[in-house]
Design an enzyme around this catalytic site. Structure first.
Site, PDB file in Angstrom:
ATOM      1  N   SER A  53      -7.975  26.069  12.550  1.00 25.19           N
ATOM      2  CA  SER A  53      -9.006  26.620  11.736  1.00 25.19           C
ATOM      3  C   SER A  53      -8.673  27.234  10.471  1.00 25.19           C
ATOM      4  O   SER A  53      -7.746  27.827  10.486  1.00 25.19           O
ATOM      5  CB  SER A  53     -10.074  27.478  12.750  1.00 25.19           C
ATOM      6  OG  SER A  53     -10.146  27.092  13.913  1.00 25.19           O
TER       7      SER A  53
HETATM    8  N1  SAH Z   1      -7.375  27.975  17.963  1.00 26.69           N
HETATM    9  C1  SAH Z   1      -6.678  26.723  17.336  1.00 26.69           C
HETATM   10  C2  SAH Z   1      -7.872  25.714  16.965  1.00 26.69           C
HETATM   11  C3  SAH Z   1      -7.330  24.355  17.680  1.00 26.69           C
HETATM   12  S1  SAH Z   1      -8.691  23.108  17.535  1.00 26.69           S
HETATM   13  C4  SAH Z   1      -5.719  27.099  16.578  1.00 26.69           C
HETATM   14  O1  SAH Z   1      -5.430  28.177  16.117  1.00 26.69           O
HETATM   15  O2  SAH Z   1      -4.782  26.194  16.332  1.00 26.69           O
HETATM   16  C5  SAH Z   1      -9.510  23.259  19.003  1.00 26.69           C
HETATM   17  C6  SAH Z   1      -8.695  22.813  20.105  1.00 26.69           C
HETATM   18  O3  SAH Z   1      -9.598  22.755  21.384  1.00 26.69           O
HETATM   19  C7  SAH Z   1      -8.173  21.612  20.230  1.00 26.69           C
HETATM   20  O4  SAH Z   1      -6.769  21.626  20.224  1.00 26.69           O
HETATM   21  C8  SAH Z   1      -8.855  20.794  21.458  1.00 26.69           C
HETATM   22  O5  SAH Z   1      -7.653  19.843  22.193  1.00 26.69           O
HETATM   23  C9  SAH Z   1      -9.240  22.047  22.329  1.00 26.69           C
HETATM   24  N2  SAH Z   1     -10.139  21.778  23.255  1.00 26.69           N
HETATM   25  C10 SAH Z   1     -11.523  21.120  23.292  1.00 26.69           C
HETATM   26  N3  SAH Z   1     -12.095  21.047  24.381  1.00 26.69           N
HETATM   27  C11 SAH Z   1     -11.500  21.815  25.260  1.00 26.69           C
HETATM   28  C12 SAH Z   1     -11.703  22.267  26.513  1.00 26.69           C
HETATM   29  N4  SAH Z   1     -12.669  21.966  27.331  1.00 26.69           N
HETATM   30  N5  SAH Z   1     -10.668  23.002  27.122  1.00 26.69           N
HETATM   31  C13 SAH Z   1      -9.611  23.597  26.195  1.00 26.69           C
HETATM   32  N6  SAH Z   1      -9.289  23.049  25.107  1.00 26.69           N
HETATM   33  C14 SAH Z   1     -10.303  22.362  24.581  1.00 26.69           C
END
Ligand code: SAH
Length: 206
Positions: A53
């Site tokens: 993000s």
């Molecule tokens: N906070 C992260 C943002 C990653 S993007 C950072 O700093 O990099 C969001 C993430 O949510 C992705 O990696 C995706 O695989 C994960 N995601 C989506 N649905 C999910 C779920 N039900 N449980 C765990 N992770 C999930």
């Protein structure tokens, strides 16, 4: 530090949040080819179709969690570890962080990215975050880095009374907004904030 100054111009005020954003080096969490863009206010690809993000959104959401609380946040649940960047920032402002990721490739990449930082209060979990993590409940704060059509019941149940949840969620407008839920002694209070663009929240693991 230039990134932190830019966050201040975006309206981020909370000293602990600004300090945490200044402390965690974002370039350590992205591919070396993207490292020169790491301190710009932009989301970046982290593999497997996912993105880290924007710093202003990470700071905004963590500031919403801290709001007017004095001292550190208590136990926090993060859904969507991704590359582990936001989890690292959370670990600076909270006493304990549980961060869940459904994609094994990213869960392992986050573990690698975070290894040298030795954040003893950060626990990475592989699993479907839509179910939350009951063993760590109740949480003072829950933060989602992926957006669903509504807020999973498990999160509301695992939030402590007095706790706050922040999650991108599709609202009646049909678009994704940041949604804040406060769990008070008298019930849940939901507030819809600005429009955002997060990757989808998906069920199951991959
Ligand atoms: N906070 C992260 C943002 C990653 S993007 C950072 O700093 O990099 C969001 C993430 O949510 C992705 O990696 C995706 O695989 C994960 N995601 C989506 N649905 C999910 C779920 N039900 N449980 C765990 N992770 C999930």
């Amino acid at each position: 530090m230039a990134m932190v100054r830019k966050l201040e111009t975006h309206g981020i005020r909370h000293p602990a949040v600004l300090a945490a954003m200044g402390k965690v080096e974002r370039h350590r969490f992205v591919d070396s080819a993207l490292a020169n863009q790491a301190y710009e206010d932009t989301s970046l690809p982290i593999g497997l179709g996912q993105t880290i993000s924007k710093p202003s959104v990470v700071a905004r959401m963590i500031e919403l969690l801290c709001h007017d609380r004095p001292g550190k946040l208590g136990r926090v649940l993060e859904i969507g570890t991704g590359c582990g960047y936001q989890a690292a920032v959370l670990s600076v402002v909270a006493t304990e962080v549980y961060s869940m990721e459904r994609l094994r490739g990213l869960h392992e990449r986050a573990r690698e990215n975070l290894r040298l930082l030795r954040l003893a209060n950060l626990h990475l979990l592989m699993g479907d975050g839509m179910l939350g993590f009951a063993k760590g409940a109740p949480y003072a704060a829950i933060i989602a880095a992926a957006g669903g059509n509504d807020i999973p019941q498990a999160w509301l149940e695992q939030l402590a009374v007095g706790g706050r949840l922040v999650a991108p969620t599709v609202t009646a407008t049909g678009q994704q907004n940041l949604v804040v839920v406060d769990k008070t002694a008298r019930g849940l209070v939901r507030t819809e904030l600005e429009a955002v663009h997060f990757v989808p929240l998906k069920s199951g693991i991959g």
